[in-house]
Scaffold this motif. Structure first.
Motif, PDB file in Angstrom:
ATOM      1  N   ALA A  48     -30.391  27.494 -44.004  1.00 53.95           N
ATOM      2  CA  ALA A  48     -30.779  28.669 -44.783  1.00 53.95           C
ATOM      3  C   ALA A  48     -30.871  29.905 -43.890  1.00 53.95           C
ATOM      4  O   ALA A  48     -30.443  30.997 -44.276  1.00 53.95           O
ATOM      5  CB  ALA A  48     -32.114  28.423 -45.487  1.00 53.95           C
ATOM      6  N   ALA A  49     -31.405  29.736 -42.676  1.00 52.05           N
ATOM      7  CA  ALA A  49     -31.486  30.869 -41.751  1.00 52.05           C
ATOM      8  C   ALA A  49     -30.092  31.320 -41.323  1.00 52.05           C
ATOM      9  O   ALA A  49     -29.832  32.520 -41.202  1.00 52.05           O
ATOM     10  CB  ALA A  49     -32.316  30.482 -40.532  1.00 52.05           C
ATOM     11  N   VAL A  69      -4.366  40.004 -44.973  1.00 55.79           N
ATOM     12  CA  VAL A  69      -5.531  40.552 -44.282  1.00 55.79           C
ATOM     13  C   VAL A  69      -6.730  40.215 -45.157  1.00 55.79           C
ATOM     14  O   VAL A  69      -6.726  40.484 -46.367  1.00 55.79           O
ATOM     15  CB  VAL A  69      -5.389  42.069 -44.046  1.00 55.79           C
ATOM     16  N   LEU A  70      -7.735  39.606 -44.551  1.00 58.61           N
ATOM     17  CA  LEU A  70      -8.864  39.060 -45.293  1.00 58.61           C
ATOM     18  C   LEU A  70     -10.170  39.677 -44.832  1.00 58.61           C
ATOM     19  O   LEU A  70     -10.275  40.172 -43.704  1.00 58.61           O
ATOM     20  CB  LEU A  70      -8.953  37.542 -45.051  1.00 58.61           C
ATOM     21  N   VAL A  71     -11.167  39.627 -45.694  1.00 62.50           N
ATOM     22  CA  VAL A  71     -12.552  39.861 -45.300  1.00 62.50           C
ATOM     23  C   VAL A  71     -13.290  38.558 -45.574  1.00 62.50           C
ATOM     24  O   VAL A  71     -13.188  37.989 -46.657  1.00 62.50           O
ATOM     25  CB  VAL A  71     -13.190  41.068 -46.031  1.00 62.50           C
ATOM     26  N   ARG A  72     -13.980  38.078 -44.540  1.00 62.23           N
ATOM     27  CA  ARG A  72     -14.673  36.785 -44.633  1.00 62.23           C
ATOM     28  C   ARG A  72     -16.153  36.956 -44.355  1.00 62.23           C
ATOM     29  O   ARG A  72     -16.550  37.663 -43.438  1.00 62.23           O
ATOM     30  CB  ARG A  72     -14.126  35.812 -43.586  1.00 62.23           C
ATOM     31  N   ARG A  73     -16.927  36.252 -45.133  1.00 67.45           N
ATOM     32  CA  ARG A  73     -18.370  36.170 -44.868  1.00 67.45           C
ATOM     33  C   ARG A  73     -18.596  34.807 -44.243  1.00 67.45           C
ATOM     34  O   ARG A  73     -18.325  33.770 -44.872  1.00 67.45           O
ATOM     35  CB  ARG A  73     -19.161  36.307 -46.166  1.00 67.45           C
ATOM     36  N   ALA A  74     -19.068  34.791 -43.006  1.00 67.10           N
ATOM     37  CA  ALA A  74     -19.200  33.537 -42.275  1.00 67.10           C
ATOM     38  C   ALA A  74     -20.512  33.508 -41.506  1.00 67.10           C
ATOM     39  O   ALA A  74     -21.125  34.541 -41.242  1.00 67.10           O
ATOM     40  CB  ALA A  74     -18.029  33.362 -41.318  1.00 67.10           C
ATOM     41  N   CYS A  75     -20.914  32.287 -41.152  1.00 67.72           N
ATOM     42  CA  CYS A  75     -22.101  32.084 -40.333  1.00 67.72           C
ATOM     43  C   CYS A  75     -21.836  30.898 -39.414  1.00 67.72           C
ATOM     44  O   CYS A  75     -20.822  30.220 -39.543  1.00 67.72           O
ATOM     45  CB  CYS A  75     -23.339  31.844 -41.193  1.00 67.72           C
ATOM     46  N   THR A  76     -22.747  30.642 -38.516  1.00 72.25           N
ATOM     47  CA  THR A  76     -22.640  29.495 -37.628  1.00 72.25           C
ATOM     48  C   THR A  76     -23.339  28.319 -38.287  1.00 72.25           C
ATOM     49  O   THR A  76     -24.501  28.416 -38.685  1.00 72.25           O
ATOM     50  CB  THR A  76     -23.289  29.804 -36.268  1.00 72.25           C
ATOM     51  N   GLY A  77     -22.619  27.206 -38.413  1.00 69.68           N
ATOM     52  CA  GLY A  77     -23.164  26.012 -39.058  1.00 69.68           C
ATOM     53  C   GLY A  77     -24.098  25.240 -38.145  1.00 69.68           C
ATOM     54  O   GLY A  77     -24.258  25.577 -36.969  1.00 69.68           O
ATOM     55  N   PRO A  78     -24.715  24.188 -38.676  1.00 73.87           N
ATOM     56  CA  PRO A  78     -25.656  23.382 -37.883  1.00 73.87           C
ATOM     57  C   PRO A  78     -25.004  22.727 -36.669  1.00 73.87           C
ATOM     58  O   PRO A  78     -25.669  22.459 -35.686  1.00 73.87           O
ATOM     59  CB  PRO A  78     -26.148  22.313 -38.864  1.00 73.87           C
ATOM     60  N   ASP A  79     -23.696  22.513 -36.735  1.00 76.30           N
ATOM     61  CA  ASP A  79     -22.993  21.896 -35.615  1.00 76.30           C
ATOM     62  C   ASP A  79     -22.477  22.915 -34.614  1.00 76.30           C
ATOM     63  O   ASP A  79     -21.804  22.564 -33.647  1.00 76.30           O
ATOM     64  CB  ASP A  79     -21.843  21.040 -36.128  1.00 76.30           C
ATOM     65  N   GLY A  80     -22.776  24.203 -34.822  1.00 71.98           N
ATOM     66  CA  GLY A  80     -22.353  25.245 -33.911  1.00 71.98           C
ATOM     67  C   GLY A  80     -20.985  25.828 -34.215  1.00 71.98           C
ATOM     68  O   GLY A  80     -20.544  26.760 -33.555  1.00 71.98           O
TER      69      GLY A  80
END
Length: 125
Positions: A48-49, A69-80
């Motif tokens: 969640a964080a 050409v894309l716009v992406r919303r991304a984050c770092t997962g629990p596995d890095g």
């Protein structure tokens, strides 16, 4: 008599092996079923964080001879590793277009501007 008894025992063992291999519920209970264990409370909080800190960033790829050409919303997962939460196509054009460089530069500049706008909108919300 002993040979007949051994033959019957062999047939019974083969029948049991066949039933064990083809029993459908066994596949559901095994580790190869693809079922994932539930996340612990700590892992859910970390996820969640990470999702809360997700940012929009420009990206590009080529699919079927077309540059996207894309716009992406991304984050770092629990596995890095990065996890793409959302992806939108900003612009597409032919990969073999003579004006590819100019189109790519313009599209990436527009995607960077859009990502900045989206990130500021989410920050203010």
């Amino acid at each position: 008599m002993a040979g007949l008894l051994a033959a019957v025992a062999l047939v019974v063992v083969l029948a049991l092996v066949l039933v064990w291999v083809t029993w459908p519920e066994r596949r559901l209970l095994g580790p190869a079923s693809g079922a994932r264990a539930a996340l612990t409370r700590r892992d859910r909080a970390r996820l969640a964080a990470a999702v809360a800190t997700a940012r929009w960033a420009p990206a590009h790829d080529e699919v079927d001879g077309r540059t996207r050409v894309l716009v992406r919303r991304a984050c770092t997962g629990p596995d890095g590793l990065p996890v793409v939460l959302e992806e939108r196509v900003f612009a597409t054009f032919s990969a073999d277009d003579p004006a590819w460089e100019a189109q790519f530069t313009e599209a990436m500049a527009g995607a960077r501007f859009r990502c900045g706008y989206l990130n500021s909108e989410e920050r203010d919300a």
